[in-house]
Design an enzyme around this catalytic site. Sequence first.
Site, PDB file in Angstrom:
ATOM      1  N   ASP A 161       0.971  -1.174  -0.005  1.00  8.49           N
ATOM      2  CA  ASP A 161      -0.052  -0.087   0.068  1.00  8.49           C
ATOM      3  C   ASP A 161       1.010   1.250   0.260  1.00  8.49           C
ATOM      4  OD1 ASP A 161      -1.520   2.159   0.922  1.00  8.49           O
ATOM      5  OD2 ASP A 161      -2.889   0.754   2.120  1.00  8.49           O
TER       6      ASP A 161
ATOM      7  N   ASN B 260       1.996   5.873  -9.955  1.00  9.73           N
ATOM      8  CA  ASN B 260       0.634   6.086 -10.794  1.00  9.73           C
ATOM      9  C   ASN B 260      -0.405   5.565  -9.707  1.00  9.73           C
ATOM     10  OD1 ASN B 260      -1.164   5.313 -13.160  1.00  9.73           O
ATOM     11  ND2 ASN B 260      -0.896   3.363 -12.018  1.00  9.73           N
TER      12      ASN B 260
ATOM     13  N   SER C 238      -2.904  14.707 -12.829  1.00 11.47           N
ATOM     14  CA  SER C 238      -3.892  14.873 -13.340  1.00 11.47           C
ATOM     15  C   SER C 238      -4.259  16.412 -13.873  1.00 11.47           C
ATOM     16  CB  SER C 238      -5.349  14.656 -12.657  1.00 11.47           C
ATOM     17  OG  SER C 238      -6.560  15.115 -12.989  1.00 11.47           O
TER      18      SER C 238
ATOM     19  N   TYR D 260      -9.943  14.945  -4.537  1.00 11.71           N
ATOM     20  CA  TYR D 260      -9.133  14.512  -5.365  1.00 11.71           C
ATOM     21  C   TYR D 260      -8.245  15.621  -6.133  1.00 11.71           C
ATOM     22  CZ  TYR D 260      -7.828  12.294  -9.871  1.00 11.71           C
ATOM     23  OH  TYR D 260      -7.077  11.794 -10.681  1.00 11.71           O
TER      24      TYR D 260
ATOM     25  N   ALA E  12      -7.618  18.474  -4.561  1.00 18.11           N
ATOM     26  CA  ALA E  12      -6.628  19.083  -3.641  1.00 18.11           C
ATOM     27  C   ALA E  12      -5.490  18.157  -3.605  1.00 18.11           C
ATOM     28  CB  ALA E  12      -7.297  19.092  -2.180  1.00 18.11           C
TER      29      ALA E  12
ATOM     30  N   LYS F 260      -4.269  16.067  -6.084  1.00 18.73           N
ATOM     31  CA  LYS F 260      -3.279  16.153  -7.016  1.00 18.73           C
ATOM     32  C   LYS F 260      -2.736  17.699  -7.206  1.00 18.73           C
ATOM     33  CE  LYS F 260      -4.205  12.076  -8.962  1.00 18.73           C
ATOM     34  NZ  LYS F 260      -3.105  11.205  -9.373  1.00 18.73           N
TER      35      LYS F 260
HETATM   36  N1  LIG Z   1      -9.175   7.651 -14.727  1.00 12.52           N
HETATM   37  C1  LIG Z   1      -8.980   8.827 -15.016  1.00 12.52           C
HETATM   38  O1  LIG Z   1      -9.903   9.634 -15.778  1.00 12.52           O
HETATM   39  C2  LIG Z   1      -7.605   9.605 -14.820  1.00 12.52           C
HETATM   40  C3  LIG Z   1      -7.549  10.899 -15.086  1.00 12.52           C
HETATM   41  C4  LIG Z   1      -6.304  11.751 -14.713  1.00 12.52           C
HETATM   42  C5  LIG Z   1      -5.358  11.092 -14.068  1.00 12.52           C
HETATM   43  N2  LIG Z   1      -5.616   9.596 -13.526  1.00 12.52           N
HETATM   44  C6  LIG Z   1      -4.750   9.276 -12.781  1.00 12.52           C
HETATM   45  O2  LIG Z   1      -4.180   7.933 -13.313  1.00 12.52           O
HETATM   46  C7  LIG Z   1      -3.779   7.096 -12.326  1.00 12.52           C
HETATM   47  C8  LIG Z   1      -4.214   5.587 -12.590  1.00 12.52           C
HETATM   48  O3  LIG Z   1      -5.565   5.587 -12.410  1.00 12.52           O
HETATM   49  P1  LIG Z   1      -6.637   4.782 -13.146  1.00 12.52           P
HETATM   50  O4  LIG Z   1      -7.691   5.603 -13.973  1.00 12.52           O
HETATM   51  O5  LIG Z   1      -5.713   3.614 -14.149  1.00 12.52           O
HETATM   52  O6  LIG Z   1      -7.435   3.865 -12.201  1.00 12.52           O
HETATM   53  P2  LIG Z   1      -7.511   2.528 -11.851  1.00 12.52           P
HETATM   54  O7  LIG Z   1      -7.622   1.548 -12.786  1.00 12.52           O
HETATM   55  O8  LIG Z   1      -8.542   2.552 -10.464  1.00 12.52           O
HETATM   56  O9  LIG Z   1      -6.008   2.122 -11.077  1.00 12.52           O
HETATM   57  C9  LIG Z   1      -5.684   2.725  -9.845  1.00 12.52           C
HETATM   58  C10 LIG Z   1      -4.498   1.754  -9.442  1.00 12.52           C
HETATM   59  O10 LIG Z   1      -4.140   2.257  -8.243  1.00 12.52           O
HETATM   60  C11 LIG Z   1      -3.779   1.204  -7.161  1.00 12.52           C
HETATM   61  N3  LIG Z   1      -3.770   1.790  -5.907  1.00 12.52           N
HETATM   62  C12 LIG Z   1      -5.059   2.439  -5.467  1.00 12.52           C
HETATM   63  N4  LIG Z   1      -4.780   2.732  -4.024  1.00 12.52           N
HETATM   64  C13 LIG Z   1      -3.736   1.938  -3.712  1.00 12.52           C
HETATM   65  C14 LIG Z   1      -2.759   1.967  -2.630  1.00 12.52           C
HETATM   66  N5  LIG Z   1      -3.089   2.501  -1.546  1.00 12.52           N
HETATM   67  N6  LIG Z   1      -1.539   1.540  -2.525  1.00 12.52           N
HETATM   68  C15 LIG Z   1      -1.173   0.931  -3.708  1.00 12.52           C
HETATM   69  N7  LIG Z   1      -1.754   0.964  -4.951  1.00 12.52           N
HETATM   70  C16 LIG Z   1      -3.091   1.386  -5.009  1.00 12.52           C
HETATM   71  C17 LIG Z   1      -4.718   0.239  -7.678  1.00 12.52           C
HETATM   72  O11 LIG Z   1      -4.351  -1.021  -7.067  1.00 12.52           O
HETATM   73  P3  LIG Z   1      -4.772  -1.910  -5.941  1.00 12.52           P
HETATM   74  O12 LIG Z   1      -6.321  -1.861  -5.594  1.00 12.52           O
HETATM   75  O13 LIG Z   1      -4.553  -3.353  -6.318  1.00 12.52           O
HETATM   76  O14 LIG Z   1      -4.022  -1.274  -4.761  1.00 12.52           O
HETATM   77  C18 LIG Z   1      -4.949   0.296  -9.132  1.00 12.52           C
HETATM   78  O15 LIG Z   1      -3.799  -0.611  -9.586  1.00 12.52           O
HETATM   79  C19 LIG Z   1      -4.339   7.502 -11.023  1.00 12.52           C
HETATM   80  O16 LIG Z   1      -3.085   8.352 -10.339  1.00 12.52           O
HETATM   81  C20 LIG Z   1      -5.263   8.661 -11.308  1.00 12.52           C
HETATM   82  O17 LIG Z   1      -5.338   9.562 -10.498  1.00 12.52           O
HETATM   83  C21 LIG Z   1      -6.523   9.068 -13.892  1.00 12.52           C
END
Ligand SMILES: NC(=O)c1ccc[n+]([C@@H]2O[C@H](COP(=O)([O-])OP(=O)(O)OC[C@H]3O[C@@H](n4cnc5c(N)ncnc54)[C@H](OP(=O)(O)O)[C@@H]3O)[C@@H](O)[C@H]2O)c1
Length: 268
Positions: A61, A88, A140, A153, A155, A157
């Site tokens: 984590d 990430n 983001s 969120y 805040a 980022k």
């Molecule tokens: N989706 C969007 O629209 C978007 C837009 C801009 C930026 N982003 C950014 O892109 C990144 C990836 O997001 P995504 O869209 O691919 O979402 P996602 O599919 O929900 O992936 C998030 C990942 O983070 C891991 N995670 C969450 N909490 C964790 C913790 N406490 N420790 C370790 N791992 C953790 C999850 O794995 P586990 O559950 O296995 O821990 C999962 O692999 C994020 O930083 C997000 O803020 C996303």
Amino acid sequence: MFASKTFIITGASSGLGKQMACDLSANGANCVLFGRNEDKLAETLLLCEELGGQAISVIGDVSRPEDCERLVDDAVKGFGGIDVYISNAGLSMWASFEEVKDLGIFRQLMEVNYLGAVHGAHFVLPHLKKSSGQFVAIASIQSRMAIPHHTGYAASKHALEGFCQGLRYDLEGTGVNILTVHPHWIRGTDMRANAFSFDGGVVGESKRSHNKESITPEECSLAVLEAIHRRKSELIIPNKLKLVPWLKLLWPGYLRWKIRSVIRRQNK
Ligand SMILES: NC(=O)c1ccc[n+]([C@@H]2O[C@H](COP(=O)([O-])OP(=O)(O)OC[C@H]3O[C@@H](n4cnc5c(N)ncnc54)[C@H](OP(=O)(O)O)[C@@H]3O)[C@@H](O)[C@H]2O)c1
């Protein structure tokens, strides 16, 4: 282009992290995959191996400094060093501030989205200095502008962006590059379903659609890998979002109207 380079990717069990791990493996990189969900991480590991890369997984984590220390130690033990750390892992929310019943949401968003990156940076930097490597923060576009229902969120980022800007100064002359990535919405990841709801639970599946300007994990991953290859310090995707700081400065009323109308359309 990344053959035999070693990458740590946090949040590699789904979405963008999983896609980047696959693309890096197809390019011959060594991947160290990190996340909490053991089964999903094992799936990514298998895909990486099928694509010809070498990979190991570490369960943990990011909000726990000791887990990040173990991640870095295991990467060094497994591959002898680290070239790139991709921070990430992230969580989101979908709730108007006035509806929020559980203030713990705000603490958890900061602990994962902001402190998670700080913990990783702390333990990996000595190794990145040795390799003249790179620290990549998946932030983001919300580190530059807030949108409705995302107070905590946005805040977290903004905090991540401030940390990376400061870190760039502190690391001048060390050979380490800091890249911040500012994507628009990425469709097809688990982020929306896992977002915190007003009561601290998760939103779950919803009918809310992504608008046509959202990007795919594949597009986002390719752009990130290209930015790493070119040792860029900032990536904003898609390109049109580069207008955001100018709109904030010159036409803030229009920007707020545009954001409100996009969110209203998604809620229909
Ligand atoms: N989706 C969007 O629209 C978007 C837009 C801009 C930026 N982003 C950014 O892109 C990144 C990836 O997001 P995504 O869209 O691919 O979402 P996602 O599919 O929900 O992936 C998030 C990942 O983070 C891991 N995670 C969450 N909490 C964790 C913790 N406490 N420790 C370790 N791992 C953790 C999850 O794995 P586990 O559950 O296995 O821990 C999962 O692999 C994020 O930083 C997000 O803020 C996303």
